[in-house]
Design an enzyme around this catalytic site. Sequence first.
Site, PDB file in Angstrom:
ATOM      1  N   THR A   1       7.453 -10.154  -0.335  1.00 41.17           N
ATOM      2  CA  THR A   1       7.071 -10.764   0.934  1.00 41.17           C
ATOM      3  C   THR A   1       6.246 -12.010   0.633  1.00 41.17           C
ATOM      4  O   THR A   1       6.240 -12.461  -0.506  1.00 41.17           O
ATOM      5  CB  THR A   1       6.306  -9.724   1.786  1.00 41.17           C
ATOM      6  OG1 THR A   1       6.141 -10.237   3.086  1.00 41.17           O
ATOM      7  CG2 THR A   1       4.946  -9.407   1.229  1.00 41.17           C
TER       8      THR A   1
ATOM      9  N   VAL B   1       6.536  -0.192  11.102  1.00 41.92           N
ATOM     10  CA  VAL B   1       5.575  -1.287  10.937  1.00 41.92           C
ATOM     11  C   VAL B   1       4.933  -1.136   9.565  1.00 41.92           C
ATOM     12  O   VAL B   1       4.540  -0.033   9.173  1.00 41.92           O
ATOM     13  CB  VAL B   1       4.490  -1.254  12.042  1.00 41.92           C
ATOM     14  CG1 VAL B   1       3.461  -2.358  11.820  1.00 41.92           C
ATOM     15  CG2 VAL B   1       5.129  -1.390  13.424  1.00 41.92           C
TER      16      VAL B   1
ATOM     17  N   ASP C   1       2.256  -2.974   6.390  1.00 39.51           N
ATOM     18  CA  ASP C   1       0.819  -3.236   6.247  1.00 39.51           C
ATOM     19  C   ASP C   1       0.431  -4.675   6.546  1.00 39.51           C
ATOM     20  O   ASP C   1      -0.755  -4.960   6.733  1.00 39.51           O
ATOM     21  CB  ASP C   1       0.390  -2.908   4.809  1.00 39.51           C
ATOM     22  CG  ASP C   1       1.186  -3.724   3.793  1.00 39.51           C
ATOM     23  OD1 ASP C   1       2.415  -3.858   3.957  1.00 39.51           O
ATOM     24  OD2 ASP C   1       0.570  -4.250   2.847  1.00 39.51           O
TER      25      ASP C   1
ATOM     26  N   THR D   1       0.676  -6.769  -1.196  1.00 30.51           N
ATOM     27  CA  THR D   1       2.134  -6.896  -1.120  1.00 30.51           C
ATOM     28  C   THR D   1       2.742  -5.717  -1.874  1.00 30.51           C
ATOM     29  O   THR D   1       2.169  -5.240  -2.851  1.00 30.51           O
ATOM     30  CB  THR D   1       2.639  -8.241  -1.688  1.00 30.51           C
ATOM     31  OG1 THR D   1       4.070  -8.203  -1.752  1.00 30.51           O
ATOM     32  CG2 THR D   1       2.086  -8.548  -3.063  1.00 30.51           C
TER      33      THR D   1
ATOM     34  N   GLY E   1       4.512  -1.067   1.885  1.00 37.46           N
ATOM     35  CA  GLY E   1       3.411  -1.104   2.842  1.00 37.46           C
ATOM     36  C   GLY E   1       2.754   0.230   3.089  1.00 37.46           C
ATOM     37  O   GLY E   1       1.545   0.302   3.351  1.00 37.46           O
TER      38      GLY E   1
HETATM   39  N1  ASP Z   1       4.186  -5.016   2.322  1.00 38.15           N
HETATM   40  C1  ASP Z   1       5.406  -5.345   3.017  1.00 38.15           C
HETATM   41  C2  ASP Z   1       5.757  -4.209   3.919  1.00 38.15           C
HETATM   42  O1  ASP Z   1       5.633  -3.070   3.505  1.00 38.15           O
HETATM   43  C3  ASP Z   1       6.540  -5.605   2.123  1.00 38.15           C
HETATM   44  C4  ASP Z   1       6.264  -6.361   0.890  1.00 38.15           C
HETATM   45  O2  ASP Z   1       5.142  -6.741   0.612  1.00 38.15           O
HETATM   46  O3  ASP Z   1       7.211  -6.586   0.149  1.00 38.15           O
HETATM   47  O4  ASP Z   1       6.200  -4.462   5.009  1.00 38.15           O
END
Ligand code: ASP
Length: 286
Positions: free
Chosen positions: A157, A186, A188, A207, A210
Amino acid sequence: MLGMTIIYVHGGVSGLSKPDVVSLDAFVAAGAAEDGHLDAVERAIVALEDDPRFNAGYGSVLNIDGALEMDAGIASGATGALGGVANVTVRHPITLARRVMEGTPHALVTGAGAQALGHDLEHLNDTSVEERRRWDDATAAGSLDPGSYGSPEHVDTVGAIALDRHGRLAAGSSTGGVFGKLPGRVGDAPIFGAGIYASASAAVLGTGVGEVFLGSLAAGRAGALIEQGVSPQEACEKVLELLGHRSHATAGLLALNHRGEVGAAYRGGSWAVAGPDGAHQAPRIG
Ligand code: ASP
C-alpha cells in the site's frame, strides 16, 4: 523553526522479494515542495494514487468479488485532527479523508456516506488493467478464497509522514486493502492507533496485513514509545518484534519524530521507503 518540509514516503511492504525496488524520489519531491504538513502528505499520496504500480487509488487491488473498495486516513499531530474513509471508489481517497477531517465533525466515514461527501471528486470505475487481469487469473485458477487471505503476494500500500518547517507532524495512508478481501472489510489505514498515528512528537504508519495492526494498535504503540524518548528506529523495531509474537504476517512500520529523525523496519520480502536523502533502507526483522 526548521528548514523545508521533511517527508518520507513508502510504496507498501510486500511479502515478495522484488528485484527492482521502485524509486520513490519523485513522490518525495512532490511532497517536500509543499509548505504545510498536511499538504505535503496529501500531495505525495495523490501522486502515488495516480501511479498504477501501487496498491492505492488507480492500481488498487480488488476484493474477492472483483470490486474496488479503498481506505485512507490522514492525521495532524499538531492539531489532533484526523479523518478517514473506508470502502470508497474515488480516485484519491486521501483527499476524501482530508475532507472528512476538515469538513465534518467525524473521524471515519464509510461506504455510501463517504462517496456522497466526495460526489464532486473523480470516481474510479475500475482498477488498472494489470490488477483486473490479476483478479481474472486468480479467479480462473480458483486461488482466490478466504483461506489464502493475507498470503505474501496480497499486500502492499502507500503512505507518507511529514514534518513541516513549523515543526508540525502529519501522517497519511491510502490503500486498496488486501487482495481478495471480503466485501465490506476495513483495514488499518484509516484507523487511528492501528495503521496511522500522529501527535506533537511522533508520526507513525503501518503497512502489511491490516488485521495484525488492528489487533495490536501497533502505530499507537510505536508513537507512545517515541513520545517517551525512544528513537523512531528503536520504536519501530520493538513494536515489529512484538507483532512477530502474534503473527508472522507481512508488516512494516515507518515513523518520524519532531526532530526529523526517521525509523523504519519490516518483516516480509521487500519494502520501498524514501526520504530527503533518497532511498531509505529499512532493516528486515525476523
Ligand atoms: N494495511 C493495508 C490493509 O490491510 C494493506 C497494506 O498495507 O498492504 O488494508
